[in-house]
Structures are given as C-alpha cells and as structure tokens.
Design a protein around this motif. Structure first.
Motif, PDB file in Angstrom:
ATOM      1  N   SER A 293     -15.686   2.946 -10.872  1.00  0.00           N
ATOM      2  CA  SER A 293     -15.010   2.664  -9.612  1.00  0.00           C
ATOM      3  C   SER A 293     -13.509   2.676  -9.870  1.00  0.00           C
ATOM      4  O   SER A 293     -13.042   2.180 -10.887  1.00  0.00           O
TER       5      SER A 293
ATOM      6  N   PRO B  19     -15.809  11.791  -6.739  1.00  0.00           N
ATOM      7  CA  PRO B  19     -16.586  10.611  -6.337  1.00  0.00           C
ATOM      8  C   PRO B  19     -17.743  10.955  -5.418  1.00  0.00           C
ATOM      9  O   PRO B  19     -17.702  11.914  -4.648  1.00  0.00           O
TER      10      PRO B  19
ATOM     11  N   ALA C 237     -15.994   7.837  -1.158  1.00  0.00           N
ATOM     12  CA  ALA C 237     -14.547   7.595  -1.127  1.00  0.00           C
ATOM     13  C   ALA C 237     -14.241   6.812   0.137  1.00  0.00           C
ATOM     14  O   ALA C 237     -14.590   7.243   1.243  1.00  0.00           O
TER      15      ALA C 237
ATOM     16  N   HIS D 126     -18.203   6.552  -8.217  1.00  0.00           N
ATOM     17  CA  HIS D 126     -19.029   7.620  -8.782  1.00  0.00           C
ATOM     18  C   HIS D 126     -19.899   7.019  -9.877  1.00  0.00           C
ATOM     19  O   HIS D 126     -19.433   6.753 -10.987  1.00  0.00           O
TER      20      HIS D 126
ATOM     21  N   LEU E 260     -12.603   4.920  -4.922  1.00  0.00           N
ATOM     22  CA  LEU E 260     -13.454   6.034  -5.323  1.00  0.00           C
ATOM     23  C   LEU E 260     -14.625   5.470  -6.120  1.00  0.00           C
ATOM     24  O   LEU E 260     -14.423   4.695  -7.056  1.00  0.00           O
TER      25      LEU E 260
END
Length: 322
Positions: free
Chosen positions: A313, A290, A293, A309, A307
């Motif tokens: 999610s 990620p 976090a 990225h 997390l």
C-alpha cells in the motif's frame, strides 16, 4: 540489531524493484522502518506546513484463511459500524497477501523493541536492484563497513561451476530511538469524499497538459463517483470530467463515527486546490500498477491518494495550497 532478507522468486524481485523505484521518484531520502512483519518507507512530511507526506507499507507476514477480508458486505455489517477510517483501511490491505522475502530475519534494537529505523536514499537502492533482475537470488542485509549499509548481494546465473556474486553497498543512517515517534502512521484523515481514481495513465496525461497552463489545480469529487480536475486563470478555465468512477464502501457507508459523509448530499463536491507539480510527481513516479487506486478529499485541506496492490500500500498526502 540485525536484518537479513532473501528473495528467490523473480516475480517478487521485480515487484520489489518497482516499489523501490516508485519511492525513488517521490523522494530523495526517506525512512526505512523494519519490523518482524512489515517494511515501511516513510516520508514524514509536515503536511500542515505545506509539505507532502508518504507512507508505503509492505507486508511480509503470511496471512492464513482465517484472516479478515475486506468486502462491501463486511462494511455493511453492524459489527464494523464503530470502526475508524484507519481500521477500515487496514482491512483493505488484507487481500491476497504473500511474502516478498522467502527468507526474512530481523532483530530490533532490543529484545523488547523489535524495530529498526534507517534513513535511506532509495535511488541507489533502485539502481542496484535494476542491475540484478536476472539473478537467481538476491540478499539484503544490514552491514557495517566504512559506515552502516544495506548490502544487496545478487547470485547471478552462470554456465560454469563457479558462482558469480555481485554486491552493492548502499549507505544508510541509523535513526536513534528518541526520534521514532515521528515515524508512526498518521492515520487516514476524516475525509469528506472518497472516490476511486480514473486510470492513472489517463489522469497523468490530463495533468501533464494542465501543468502548461497553471501551477495550481483543483481536485473535486462527490459521493456519486464523479471527479473533476480543473484549472482557472485570468485567461483560461479548463475542466476535465470523470464520471461513474465509483465510491469505496468505506467512503459511502463508513462515516462510522457519524461524520460528514453520512449526511452529505451526493451531488455536492468536496474540493482541494493543490500544487500541480506535486500531483504530477506522484503520477509520474508510480510503477506499482495498483489493483485499486483511491482519492480521499478533506474539503479545502488535503488530498489523500492511496494505491493498493496485493501486499503493498502506498499513501501520499498533498496539502491544499494556502
């Protein structure tokens, strides 16, 4: 009721495989909810009864330059002062979005209800995706063979003019609409403290060692960006301190409804005692890498791990032990 997606970008394929593999490490079965713009992997755990919960959201829709971008400046504007935690959380997801599938088509159970809910086992899906990482393209399609399946069809590279296609059929169960109310997003809890997590590999190493000493772990954090992981038994007391992790803007300024964070002493810790095995499972399973976090703590109630990225999610809820 139809679903068909095609991935032709190798980076998207690798990323999607990591997400599915992460889910497979966290649960044996889950719900796959399909909509025209999103894919959701859901574990509707009864957190109030001691079970973990999970909500993984993959964005398929492409957002343009007019989209709202999460930033500290935005959260400090008066226009957001009445927003809920869930609305603020969704702002955090709308950064650097791109499509997983280069082709994506779905038709819901009716023309008015554009959704499909399936019960899936992520492990065989993960194994199928791992075997086709060198594919030119991968198609995912909802099919009916001996039972309902998600078919993974991969076109593999070849030196001849004859194409090679490898097919995996992953059985699924279609969930009737009367049960769908269980698979709605629960919302971000009204937390006491929100803090960024330390590097997950470091955190995993600490938790792995603590697991040999106790079955329970206390997670505590404050609004100064400090987090402690500690175990206490009759024979030993061990605490690991993480300093200056930082607090997300929504955790410091965003108690938009006048909640506890607005008047909370920054030095005071909010804490939760959790089953250390559940936290370890989360840390061992994650392969999303990620960009952000987060940890939200409701004092002596629940830990909400997040997390983020790009277009993925993953939310994971660990309840306090009784």
């Amino acid at each position: 009721m139809k679903f068909r997606g095609k991935i032709t970008d190798i980076a998207c394929l690798n990323h999607f495989t990591r997400v599915v593999t992460t889910i497979s490490k966290l649960t044996k079965t889950c719900v796959l909810r399909l909509t025209p713009d999103h894919l959701f992997f859901i574990l509707p755990g009864k957190v109030t009864n001691g079970g973990v919960g999970m909500w993984c959201q993959l964005l398929q829709v492409r957002w343009f330059s007019s989209r709202i971008i999460f930033s500290h400046k935005l959260l400090l504007q008066p226009s957001v002062s009445g927003w809920t935690n869930l609305q603020l959380f969704h702002l955090m997801l709308q950064e650097n979005l791109a499509n997983f599938f280069q082709e994506y088509q779905m038709e819901g159970v009716t023309s008015e209800v554009q959704e499909i809910c399936l019960e899936v086992s992520p492990e065989p899906w993960s194994r199928a995706l791992k075997t086709v990482q060198s594919a030119k393209s991968v198609k995912l399609k909802l099919t009916r063979k001996h039972c309902a399946c998600v078919t993974v069809a991969a076109e593999l590279p070849t030196l001849s003019s004859v194409g090679r296609v490898v097919t995996h059929d992953v059985p699924v169960d279609v969930i009737p609409r009367r049960l769908w109310q269980e698979f709605q997003e629960a919302g971000v809890p009204d937390f006491d403290v929100s803090v960024y997590l330390p590097p997950l590999k470091t955190m995993k190493s600490v938790v792995d060692r603590m697991k040999n000493l106790s079955n329970f772990l206390v997670m505590e954090a404050n609004l100064n960006g400090d987090m402690n992981l500690k175990i206490q038994t009759d024979l030993v007391s061990v605490t690991t301190h993480f300093k200056d992790l930082g607090n997300p803007a929504w955790g410091v300024d965003s108690s938009q409804d006048g909640g506890p964070s607005q008047s909370r002493d920054p030095e005071v810790m909010a804490e939760v005692t959790v089953d250390i095995r559940k936290l370890q499972q989360f840390l061992m399973g994650q392969q999303v890498n990620p960009s952000k976090a987060l940890c939200n703590i409701v004092h002596q109630n629940v830990v909400h791990l997040v997390l983020l990225h790009e277009d993925v999610s993953l939310q994971y809820f660990i309840p306090a032990v009784a």
